[in-house]
Design a protein around this motif. Structure first.
Motif, mmCIF file in Angstrom:
data_model
loop_
_atom_site.group_PDB
_atom_site.id
_atom_site.type_symbol
_atom_site.label_atom_id
_atom_site.label_comp_id
_atom_site.label_asym_id
_atom_site.label_seq_id
_atom_site.Cartn_x
_atom_site.Cartn_y
_atom_site.Cartn_z
ATOM 1 N N THR A 6 -22.963 -26.720 -47.232
ATOM 2 C CA THR A 6 -21.920 -25.806 -47.688
ATOM 3 C C THR A 6 -22.369 -24.357 -47.560
ATOM 4 O O THR A 6 -23.453 -23.992 -48.019
ATOM 5 C CB THR A 6 -21.575 -26.090 -49.169
ATOM 6 N N ASP B 80 -17.273 -22.222 -46.353
ATOM 7 C CA ASP B 80 -16.585 -23.237 -47.148
ATOM 8 C C ASP B 80 -16.054 -22.697 -48.470
ATOM 9 O O ASP B 80 -14.907 -22.940 -48.844
ATOM 10 C CB ASP B 80 -17.548 -24.398 -47.440
ATOM 11 N N VAL B 81 -16.908 -21.983 -49.181
ATOM 12 C CA VAL B 81 -16.572 -21.458 -50.504
ATOM 13 C C VAL B 81 -16.760 -19.940 -50.484
ATOM 14 O O VAL B 81 -17.778 -19.442 -50.014
ATOM 15 C CB VAL B 81 -17.468 -22.079 -51.597
ATOM 16 N N CYS C 18 -11.866 -21.949 -49.910
ATOM 17 C CA CYS C 18 -11.859 -22.344 -51.314
ATOM 18 C C CYS C 18 -12.461 -21.208 -52.123
ATOM 19 O O CYS C 18 -13.598 -20.803 -51.872
ATOM 20 C CB CYS C 18 -12.666 -23.618 -51.492
ATOM 21 N N HIS D 96 -8.082 -24.976 -60.396
ATOM 22 C CA HIS D 96 -8.091 -26.329 -59.856
ATOM 23 C C HIS D 96 -6.798 -26.709 -59.114
ATOM 24 O O HIS D 96 -6.583 -27.875 -58.793
ATOM 25 C CB HIS D 96 -8.373 -27.366 -60.949
ATOM 26 N N GLU E 114 -19.672 -28.069 -58.752
ATOM 27 C CA GLU E 114 -18.516 -28.946 -58.589
ATOM 28 C C GLU E 114 -18.043 -28.984 -57.136
ATOM 29 O O GLU E 114 -17.620 -30.032 -56.629
ATOM 30 C CB GLU E 114 -17.365 -28.472 -59.488
ATOM 31 N N LEU E 115 -18.146 -27.852 -56.446
ATOM 32 C CA LEU E 115 -17.610 -27.759 -55.085
ATOM 33 C C LEU E 115 -18.583 -28.202 -54.007
ATOM 34 O O LEU E 115 -18.179 -28.826 -53.019
ATOM 35 C CB LEU E 115 -17.179 -26.316 -54.810
ATOM 36 N N ASP F 149 -18.533 -31.593 -52.087
ATOM 37 C CA ASP F 149 -17.230 -32.263 -52.189
ATOM 38 C C ASP F 149 -16.269 -31.589 -51.217
ATOM 39 O O ASP F 149 -15.428 -30.771 -51.592
ATOM 40 C CB ASP F 149 -16.697 -32.158 -53.620
ATOM 41 N N LEU G 184 -12.408 -31.761 -51.869
ATOM 42 C CA LEU G 184 -11.905 -30.814 -52.862
ATOM 43 C C LEU G 184 -11.856 -29.404 -52.279
ATOM 44 O O LEU G 184 -10.873 -28.674 -52.467
ATOM 45 C CB LEU G 184 -12.799 -30.841 -54.108
ATOM 46 N N VAL G 185 -12.918 -29.019 -51.564
ATOM 47 C CA VAL G 185 -12.975 -27.685 -50.945
ATOM 48 C C VAL G 185 -11.792 -27.484 -50.000
ATOM 49 O O VAL G 185 -11.110 -26.453 -50.029
ATOM 50 C CB VAL G 185 -14.311 -27.492 -50.193
#
Length: 391
Positions: free
Chosen positions: A201, A283-284, A312, A328, A347-348, A351, A354-355
């Motif tokens: 990530t 990704d994030v 995300c 969320h 959390e991300l 996953d 979810l991302v």
């Protein structure tokens, strides 16, 4: 219609705020003639005057700057002036224009108020900020001034402070054809080009690096290092500028010395055409700043760029952020503490489902909320109305 844009921004795309250039492009697209007056840390060109020094240095050369600005106004003969409502710009315009050309002051941020409120350590900087605020507010309170905010939160802040109408007219005209998700093939190519990890990530921070950002940025780096120590495949990607960029680079080296497996990439200054590519390849994306008062009213321009690229987002709670992000549903909202930031990243990371789902919802939110054509038409309509009313 000829529009004179006066912003305390760089004329080098990628170093300054993308707002200035998006407005310029949209006005051209609509058949108008934009002329830019901006900072002198770049080259002047066709329709671009690069003349403003550092804000603190400008205080001592205001008469000279006002004289030059008056000359530009006489030479260009604009129908309207669109000026940033911060630092010395309102004072400069007031001296140079003398009410001849109608002026729209645009509130995009709260730099001066933030320096005074809690960030500036230097008493000289605090004193200068207080002086500029006092002068600017006196100018803004004049009956014929046209005041515009870039989102509802910042409009609310200045309405309360000035006791005057501040209209919501979006001047941050994002090109949704450029700020968009990319294919997996393009994503891998962009990551390889900029030495971003192809495995795991990528967590992006994009924005300014000033004194008040350092505690938050350090927390972000430590949170990523903590995840790496837990066996997670994650890399911190940093894209931005500011007076503390080198200090943060040194802090990253310190963290790496303590945690050798910690991975980070400090990107060089980016051309604007590369900014959306970097965002979309990660990704994030983490919103750049904590939001204590008055920054809870600050504009969420960078956040919108993240969301438009289908990233995300992790952002701190606050008025302008919560106009866009539902926890969320299209991103994660945290309370600004290290524990909350660390928990959100944990959390991300890893996953991807979810991302991706939060990123897709973020893109959809911006497509609905931030349709460029609607913003462009609204801005054009407002500027025409003000120009017709006269100075």
């Amino acid at each position: 219609m000829k529009v004179l844009l006066v912003y305390n921004e760089s004329t080098v795309e990628g170093k300054g705020n993308i707002d200035l250039f998006s407005v310029q492009r949209e006005l051209k697209r609509l058949g108008h003639t934009p002329v830019i007056v901006a900072r002198r840390d770049g080259k002047a060109g066709d329709g671009i005057y690069a003349m403003f020094p550092d804000p603190m240095k400008a205080f001592f050369s205001l008469p000279l700057l006002a004289s030059r600005m008056a000359g530009i106004i006489r030479h260009e003969k604009p129908d309207i002036i669109v000026a940033e409502g911060g630092w010395y710009i309102p004072c400069l315009i007031s001296f140079a224009n003398r009410g001849r050309i109608p002026v729209v002051y645009v509130f995009r941020g709260l730099v001066l108020e933030v320096l005074v409120a809690f960030h500036a350590k230097s008493l000289i900087v605090k004193a200068a900020a207080r002086l500029f605020i006092a002068i600017n507010y006196r100018i803004f309170r004049k009956e014929k001034q046209h005041l515009v905010g870039t989102n509802t939160s910042i409009c609310k802040f200045y309405r309360e402070r000035l006791q005057r109408p501040v209209e919501l007219v979006g001047t941050h005209l994002m090109d949704l054809a450029k700020f968009k998700p990319m294919s997996e093939e393009d994503r891998k190519a962009t990551r390889a080009r900029f030495s971003i990890t192809l495995e795991g990530t990528a967590v992006l921070y994009s924005g300014a690096m000033e004194e008040w950002h350092l505690p938050y940025l350090t927390d972000l780096a430590k949170a990523v290092a903590e995840l790496v120590a837990k066996g997670k495949q994650v890399q911190l990607v940093v894209m931005g500028w500011g007076s503390c960029r080198d200090r943060f680079a040194d802090k990253l080296k310190e963290i790496h010395a303590l945690s050798p497996s910690f991975s980070s990439v400090m990107l060089p200054f980016m051309q604007h055409e590369d900014v959306p590519k970097i965002i979309a390849s990660c990704d994030v994306c983490v919103d750049p700043l904590l939001r204590p008062y008055p920054m809870d009213h600050a504009p969420a321009g960078k956040l919108m760029e993240y969301m438009a690229c289908g990233a995300c987002v992790v952002t701190t709670k606050g008025y302008s952020n919560e106009e866009l992000v539902q926890d969320h549903k299209n991103g994660l909202l945290v309370d600004g503490t290290y524990a909350a930031l660390s928990a959100a990243l944990e959390e991300l990371v890893g996953d991807q489902q979810l991302v991706c789902s939060l990123g897709a919802a973020a893109r959809e939110t911006v497509m609905i909320y931030f349709a460029s054509i609607n913003k462009s038409v609204a801005l054009e309509r407002y500027l025409k109305k003000v120009a017709e009313e006269g100075g």
